[in-house]
Structures are given as C-alpha cells and as structure tokens.
Design a protein around this motif. Structure first.
Motif, PDB file in Angstrom:
ATOM      1  N   THR A 205       0.860  -1.182   0.000  1.00  0.00           N
ATOM      2  CA  THR A 205       0.000   0.000   0.000  1.00  0.00           C
ATOM      3  C   THR A 205       0.895   1.231   0.000  1.00  0.00           C
ATOM      4  N   ALA A 206       0.320   2.352  -0.387  1.00  0.00           N
ATOM      5  CA  ALA A 206       1.122   3.573  -0.497  1.00  0.00           C
ATOM      6  C   ALA A 206       0.315   4.782  -0.066  1.00  0.00           C
ATOM      7  N   GLY A 207       0.998   5.705   0.583  1.00  0.00           N
ATOM      8  CA  GLY A 207       0.409   6.997   0.863  1.00  0.00           C
ATOM      9  C   GLY A 207       0.413   7.833  -0.401  1.00  0.00           C
ATOM     10  N   PRO A 208      -0.043   9.070  -0.337  1.00  0.00           N
ATOM     11  CA  PRO A 208      -0.037   9.909  -1.532  1.00  0.00           C
ATOM     12  C   PRO A 208       1.386  10.193  -2.015  1.00  0.00           C
ATOM     13  N   VAL A 209       1.522  10.246  -3.317  1.00  0.00           N
ATOM     14  CA  VAL A 209       2.802  10.640  -3.915  1.00  0.00           C
ATOM     15  C   VAL A 209       2.912  12.156  -3.825  1.00  0.00           C
ATOM     16  N   ARG A 210       4.042  12.631  -3.332  1.00  0.00           N
ATOM     17  CA  ARG A 210       4.198  14.072  -3.097  1.00  0.00           C
ATOM     18  C   ARG A 210       5.422  14.597  -3.846  1.00  0.00           C
ATOM     19  N   PRO A 211       5.299  15.800  -4.434  1.00  0.00           N
ATOM     20  CA  PRO A 211       6.481  16.438  -5.001  1.00  0.00           C
ATOM     21  C   PRO A 211       7.253  17.154  -3.902  1.00  0.00           C
ATOM     22  N   HIS A 212       8.566  17.176  -4.032  1.00  0.00           N
ATOM     23  CA  HIS A 212       9.375  17.953  -3.084  1.00  0.00           C
ATOM     24  C   HIS A 212       9.573  19.335  -3.700  1.00  0.00           C
ATOM     25  N   LEU A 213       8.963  20.336  -3.098  1.00  0.00           N
ATOM     26  CA  LEU A 213       8.871  21.664  -3.708  1.00  0.00           C
ATOM     27  C   LEU A 213       9.872  22.669  -3.157  1.00  0.00           C
ATOM     28  N   ALA A 214      10.459  22.368  -1.993  1.00  0.00           N
ATOM     29  CA  ALA A 214      11.313  23.362  -1.337  1.00  0.00           C
ATOM     30  C   ALA A 214      12.594  23.588  -2.126  1.00  0.00           C
ATOM     31  N   GLN A 215      13.052  24.828  -2.114  1.00  0.00           N
ATOM     32  CA  GLN A 215      14.332  25.135  -2.747  1.00  0.00           C
ATOM     33  C   GLN A 215      15.464  24.419  -2.012  1.00  0.00           C
ATOM     34  N   PRO A 216      16.506  23.971  -2.734  1.00  0.00           N
ATOM     35  CA  PRO A 216      16.783  24.320  -4.137  1.00  0.00           C
ATOM     36  C   PRO A 216      16.191  23.375  -5.174  1.00  0.00           C
ATOM     37  N   ALA A 217      15.158  22.584  -4.824  1.00  0.00           N
ATOM     38  CA  ALA A 217      14.637  21.586  -5.764  1.00  0.00           C
ATOM     39  C   ALA A 217      14.104  22.223  -7.046  1.00  0.00           C
ATOM     40  N   ARG A 218      13.557  23.413  -6.973  1.00  0.00           N
ATOM     41  CA  ARG A 218      12.967  24.023  -8.163  1.00  0.00           C
ATOM     42  C   ARG A 218      14.006  24.500  -9.169  1.00  0.00           C
TER      43      ARG A 218
END
Length: 235
Positions: A205-218
């Motif tokens: 089973t899996a929780g929601p897939v989340r993007p990592h948005l915090a800098q410096p990721a962008r």
C-alpha cells in the motif's frame, strides 16, 4: 500498533545541471537529503558520453553517508544507463542486484535491487523510459516479463516514465502492478507533467505521492523529486 513504512524518492538529476545551467552535484545531494527518503532511485546520474563518468561523484555521495548500489563500473559510472540507487541508514540489506536491457529505438536500461528492509522483503526497479510511446509500452512489457521470471517479492517500479498522458497503456503492460496517481513534477520551475511515477505490486500500500517543492529543488534539475511512503498490505 503503527504499520511500518518506508519512504522512497525518485529523482531525475539531469546530470546535476540545474535550471540555471550550472552543474552543482552538492546542490543535488542537498535536495535528496531534504526529501527524507531512505532509498533514492535516480535517473541521469551519469554524464552522457562514454565512458559515462558519474555526474554525482562517488566520494561526495559516500561522504554524505549514502550507500551506492553497485550498478556501474567501479570508480566510473554511478549506475546503468544513467539509472542509480542510493540507500541511507542500516535498515536496508542488499540481497541481489541486476542490470536490465530494455527494447526500443533509443538505448535504454533499467536496474533491479532485491532488498530486505524495515517493512520486509522488497524489490525496487529503477527506470528511465523512452521518448517514443511505442518504446515505452515495449519497455513496460519487458519489465513485466522479467518480473514474472523471478521469485515473487513485493515490488516498486520507480523513475522517469516520460509519459505525458494518463499512463493507462503503461499501467496495462505492467499489470498486476498499478501506477500510483502522481503529481506534476516537470518542469521543476512550473510543473505541468507527471513524468515521474511509482508503480507498486498488490501486496503493498502507499500513501499519496508528493512532489518535493522546497528550494533548491525548483532549480537543481528540470525535474522535481517525488516521494512516497510504502507499507506492506495487511493480510
């Protein structure tokens, strides 16, 4: 009692060249650290031309206490066809690894690691599928056939699927694994396409897939990393 879980990230590093056109592997490692994942599946971890040296230097990775799974040549590439895996901590034991050639008009490959983890046995397959839709379908079918030949094990397929649509045709080729709903992760500055994805076997089973948005990721790559928490399905 809380069900144990494992956080996995997948991240297309774009050879550690950011949206500012600067190659900065330390910045890429900072992004990986901030995801909180203990297992990272990477794409474009090596430079493009032979002998494909690592874009993310081995000594820099190990200095940050990541374990590099051995898919590339010692002291050379970090992975296989640019696909690599990193582990963190002592909650994961490597049982077996393999390199997988994939069909299609472009040279593509995948990597497989059978692991013993805090949530039990786990198979992780790292992919970077082709740019052509027909090749992507062939590659997913090849992965399914490969897994059918192996002893059963809870499985996660993670990586850059290069799929701009719903992924229904890839989902059909990978069955009984199922693609998880994934948020947009490309381009990193203003994501509109869910190119980066996870697919899991029915015993997980899996929780929601989340993007990592915090800098410096962008700015560190043209893709955002995405993460998911997986757990064994209750019997």
């Amino acid at each position: 009692m809380k069900t144990p879980s494992l956080r996995i990230a997948t991240y297309n590093l774009q050879k550690c060249v950011g949206m500012d056109l600067r190659r900065n592997p330390r910045r890429s490692l900072e992004v990986l650290e901030e995801t909180g994942a203990v297992l990272c599946v990477l794409q474009e971890a090596d430079k493009r031309l032979p002998p494909r040296p690592a874009a993310l230097p081995h000594d820099m990775v190990t200095a940050e206490r990541w374990q590099i799974l051995q898919f590339g040549a010692p002291g050379g590439s970090l992975g296989w066809h640019g696909n690599a895996m990193l582990l963190r901590g002592d909650v994961i034991e490597v049982v077996e690894t393999d390199q997988i050639d994939l069909p299609g008009l472009e040279p593509r490959g995948a990597i497989r690691a059978d692991l013993e983890t805090a949530i039990g046995p786990l198979r992780v397959v790292g992919v970077h599928l082709g740019l052509i839709a027909r090749s992507r379908r062939q590659q997913c079918a090849a992965l399914r056939r490969m897994m059918e030949r192996l002893p059963p094990r809870p499985t996660v397929v993670a990586g850059d699927f290069n799929e701009w649509g719903s992924g229904a045709d890839l989902n059909a080729e990978l069955a009984p694994l199922r693609l998880l709903h994934s948020p947009p992760s490309y381009p990193a500055i203003r994501p509109i396409a869910a190119l980066d994805r996870f697919s899991i076997s029915p015993d997980l089973t899996a929780g929601p897939v989340r993007p990592h948005l915090a800098q410096p990721a962008r700015i560190a790559s043209d893709h955002l990393p995405i993460t998911v928490e997986i757990s064994p399905r209750a019997q």
